[in-house]
Design a protein around this motif. Structure first.
Motif, PDB file in Angstrom:
ATOM      1  N   LYS A   7      43.168  24.173  91.019  1.00 21.46           N
ATOM      2  CA  LYS A   7      42.690  23.630  89.744  1.00 21.46           C
ATOM      3  C   LYS A   7      41.379  24.278  89.325  1.00 21.46           C
ATOM      4  O   LYS A   7      41.154  24.522  88.129  1.00 21.46           O
ATOM      5  CB  LYS A   7      42.527  22.110  89.856  1.00 21.46           C
ATOM      6  N   GLU A   8      40.503  24.543  90.290  1.00 22.82           N
ATOM      7  CA  GLU A   8      39.243  25.209  89.970  1.00 22.82           C
ATOM      8  C   GLU A   8      39.491  26.625  89.461  1.00 22.82           C
ATOM      9  O   GLU A   8      38.865  27.080  88.496  1.00 22.82           O
ATOM     10  CB  GLU A   8      38.331  25.224  91.202  1.00 22.82           C
ATOM     11  N   ALA A   9      40.416  27.321  90.090  1.00 20.71           N
ATOM     12  CA  ALA A   9      40.751  28.683  89.660  1.00 20.71           C
ATOM     13  C   ALA A   9      41.408  28.687  88.284  1.00 20.71           C
ATOM     14  O   ALA A   9      41.217  29.618  87.488  1.00 20.71           O
ATOM     15  CB  ALA A   9      41.676  29.335  90.681  1.00 20.71           C
ATOM     16  N   PHE A  10      42.165  27.621  87.993  1.00 18.04           N
ATOM     17  CA  PHE A  10      42.893  27.525  86.724  1.00 18.04           C
ATOM     18  C   PHE A  10      41.953  27.438  85.524  1.00 18.04           C
ATOM     19  O   PHE A  10      42.296  27.881  84.432  1.00 18.04           O
ATOM     20  CB  PHE A  10      43.809  26.295  86.767  1.00 18.04           C
ATOM     21  N   VAL A  11      40.766  26.849  85.722  1.00 24.17           N
ATOM     22  CA  VAL A  11      39.829  26.670  84.606  1.00 24.17           C
ATOM     23  C   VAL A  11      38.667  27.660  84.669  1.00 24.17           C
ATOM     24  O   VAL A  11      37.706  27.538  83.900  1.00 24.17           O
ATOM     25  CB  VAL A  11      39.284  25.226  84.571  1.00 24.17           C
ATOM     26  N   SER A  12      38.749  28.648  85.551  1.00 26.13           N
ATOM     27  CA  SER A  12      37.652  29.602  85.735  1.00 26.13           C
ATOM     28  C   SER A  12      38.038  30.999  85.261  1.00 26.13           C
ATOM     29  O   SER A  12      39.211  31.301  85.040  1.00 26.13           O
ATOM     30  CB  SER A  12      37.242  29.657  87.206  1.00 26.13           C
ATOM     31  N   ASN A  13      36.988  31.851  85.100  1.00 27.40           N
ATOM     32  CA  ASN A  13      37.155  33.284  84.796  1.00 27.40           C
ATOM     33  C   ASN A  13      37.868  33.560  83.477  1.00 27.40           C
ATOM     34  O   ASN A  13      38.780  34.386  83.403  1.00 27.40           O
ATOM     35  CB  ASN A  13      37.897  33.987  85.945  1.00 27.40           C
ATOM     36  N   HIS A  14      37.449  32.869  82.420  1.00 29.71           N
ATOM     37  CA  HIS A  14      38.029  33.081  81.090  1.00 29.71           C
ATOM     38  C   HIS A  14      37.002  33.711  80.158  1.00 29.71           C
ATOM     39  O   HIS A  14      35.795  33.540  80.337  1.00 29.71           O
ATOM     40  CB  HIS A  14      38.539  31.756  80.520  1.00 29.71           C
ATOM     41  N   ASN A  15      37.500  34.411  79.137  1.00 30.63           N
ATOM     42  CA  ASN A  15      36.623  35.190  78.255  1.00 30.63           C
ATOM     43  C   ASN A  15      36.536  34.650  76.830  1.00 30.63           C
ATOM     44  O   ASN A  15      35.897  35.246  75.976  1.00 30.63           O
ATOM     45  CB  ASN A  15      37.090  36.645  78.219  1.00 30.63           C
ATOM     46  N   GLY A  16      37.215  33.531  76.559  1.00 28.68           N
ATOM     47  CA  GLY A  16      37.086  32.907  75.248  1.00 28.68           C
ATOM     48  C   GLY A  16      37.953  33.537  74.180  1.00 28.68           C
ATOM     49  O   GLY A  16      38.872  34.311  74.448  1.00 28.68           O
ATOM     50  N   THR A  17      37.637  33.207  72.939  1.00 29.31           N
ATOM     51  CA  THR A  17      38.394  33.702  71.792  1.00 29.31           C
ATOM     52  C   THR A  17      37.415  34.073  70.688  1.00 29.31           C
ATOM     53  O   THR A  17      36.196  34.090  70.893  1.00 29.31           O
ATOM     54  CB  THR A  17      39.393  32.634  71.314  1.00 29.31           C
ATOM     55  N   SER A  18      37.920  34.346  69.494  1.00 30.32           N
ATOM     56  CA  SER A  18      37.043  34.763  68.391  1.00 30.32           C
ATOM     57  C   SER A  18      36.323  33.565  67.781  1.00 30.32           C
ATOM     58  O   SER A  18      36.808  32.430  67.818  1.00 30.32           O
ATOM     59  CB  SER A  18      37.859  35.480  67.313  1.00 30.32           C
TER      60      SER A  18
END
Length: 502
Positions: A7-18
């Motif tokens: 679950k922690e990995a699922f919500v981590s390491n994202h770069n967002g959107t515009s």
């Protein structure tokens, strides 16, 4: 990997959107609230009967909560289609209201608009600010649970280092909304009095209790955490405490109308420190450069240092609140206010583009200059949308005798040349404070709604395997979760209960 690690990995390491996509989704609720008001006016005119609390609750839930849930999930890639549907629906209701108008029935539209611009409204209470705070609370409540389901687009999750994710707006928007109605803006405390600072300090004790309580519970049950959000021990409540204490001191030193100077000074100074000192490296990699979490500062470096950015956002909210809450009565003055805020928001978005190209991209983790500009710009465009929506809603009320809409301005005076319509605009129902309103209920007990949402989010995560849930099941759970939270707050409001911890 354990379930917690997954679950922690699922919500981590994202770069967002515009920024554009987030702004589109953010302003949609303003149109939905306008359509909700137009529907209430139309139903009052056609049915000639008041709604029960159940009917009003379902209408409010359908127009405020359901669009948020769908926009953040299954319709995330079809926001423009949602806009088209809502605009057509709203335009149809407004046209129907105009055609069935009971005031100025034989007058051309140009003359009606001329009369409308001369009316006075009851401006002690600004509905747009309440709606702003409620939209942010509802958005946050939906997102903190939806992010644990696969149907939530990963680009909307909180960004790891740089970028703008939809969830990154939550904390900044909450701080901005709180600042607009803080005691200093509402002149609740007399500046310079001995009790001013004492009351400000005393008001943070519930946040201390909640922050410590959340920390103890999270650590004791082994609940999943996103460490790079605030750190090992830090959380949202601790950020609120520090921001409250610092801004209380700043508002003793600086007048309210100079808050924007303080906000600019803090963000520029902070960005210079990030660029020309080891501060950025400390936030991202710790004092040893390898991501250490040893020691209080290293363990909570994101939460502690980023408070400077949130202080600047709070001061910008104070400046906005002091401007919006100035005494105004004529509708034409509020049109100028809405346009001024909208133009300011556009200016901030232009500044955001320049800063991101030439200085640094927005970073929630650091709450840097670009991040602060983005939060303030987004807040201002949402606020201006809500103000313009309420002006349109008042035009519809202006056309229908005795029309009332919860959480909207009240027309208190019509043009003197048309005194025969004056009484119709100031009906007895219009003078009474509406009670059947989910927006008013959530605004009244905002902190309780936030706490309830956090508790129920935890319960759902403990009881449901969110990572492997189907789309239909996830939608059912999300809507049931929001329905339960909203119903509890709504019942508290119907019982005339305001839960305050200070």
């Amino acid at each position: 990997m354990s379930q917690k690690q997954m679950k922690e990995a699922f919500v981590s390491n994202h770069n967002g959107t515009s920024v554009l996509e987030i702004t589109e989704g953010l302003c949609l609720p303003a149109l939905c609230i306008l359509c909700r008001g137009l529907l209430i006016i139309a139903s009052q005119h056609l049915c000639c009967s008041s709604h029960t609390w159940r009917t009003r609750f379902f209408i409010d839930f359908a127009f405020l909560i359901v669009p948020l849930v769908t926009t953040l999930t299954i319709f995330a890639s079809f926001v423009l289609l949602e806009y088209l549907i809502v605009i057509i629906f709203g335009a149809g209701l407004l046209y129907e209201t105009y055609c069935r108008r009971t005031c100025y029935a034989r007058m051309p539209v140009g003359k009606i608009l001329e009369k409308f611009l001369k009316i006075s409204i009851e401006s002690e209470y600004i509905p747009a600010i309440s709606c702003f705070r409620v939209i942010n609370s509802a958005f946050t409540a939906v997102a903190i649970l939806a992010v644990d389901f696969p149907l939530f687009p990963r680009r909307f999750a909180k960004t790891e280092l740089y970028g703008t994710g939809a969830m990154d707006f939550g904390v900044g928007g909450f701080i901005f909304g709180t600042a607009m109605v803080c005691p200093e803006v509402r002149r609740k405390y007399t500046k310079g009095s001995r009790l001013y600072l004492t009351k400000s300090l005393y008001s943070v004790w519930p946040l201390v209790f909640l922050g410590v309580g959340r920390l103890v519970i999270i650590k004791s049950i082994g609940y999943q955490e996103h460490i790079t959000e605030y750190g090992v021990h830090w959380n949202f409540f601790f950020t609120l405490i520090v921001v409250k204490l610092i801004t209380s001191l700043l508002l003793i030193i600086f007048p309210l109308n100079k808050s924007w100077i303080v906000a600019i000074g803090i963000t520029v100074f902070y960005q210079l420190a990030l660029d020309f000192t080891p501060l950025r490296r400390l936030i991202l990699y710790g004092s040893d450069g390898s991501g250490t979490r040893v020691g209080l500062l290293n363990a909570n470096r994101e939460g502690i240092i980023s408070t400077l950015g949130y202080v600047a956002i709070h001061m910008a909210g104070v400046q906005t609140g002091s401007y919006v809450l100035k005494k105004r009565s004529h509708i034409k003055d509020w049109i100028k206010v809405a346009c001024c805020i909208l133009l300011t928001a556009i200016g901030f978005f232009i500044s955001l583009y320049i800063v991101q190209v030439n200085v640094e991209v927005a970073s929630r983790r650091m709450a840097n200059l670009a991040f602060c500009i983005w939060i303030v710009a987004s807040c201002l465009i949402l606020l201006s949308s809500l103000l313009l929506g309420d002006i349109i809603l008042n035009f519809a009320k202006f056309l229908i005798k005795g029309a009332t809409v919860p959480c909207s301005w009240k027309i208190i005076q019509s043009p003197a040349a048309n005194r025969k319509y004056s009484e119709s605009l100031v009906s007895e129902a219009e003078r009474k404070e509406p009670t059947l309103c989910l927006i008013t209920a959530m605004n009244r007990n905002q902190l309780i709604f936030f706490l309830l949402s956090n508790v129920t989010t935890g319960l759902v995560n403990l009881l449901v395997d969110t990572l492997h849930s189907s789309t239909l099941w996830a939608l059912f759970v999300l809507n049931l979760y929001m329905f339960t939270n909203c119903l509890v707050i709504y019942v508290l409001h119907l019982q005339d209960k305001t839960v305050k911890l200070w």
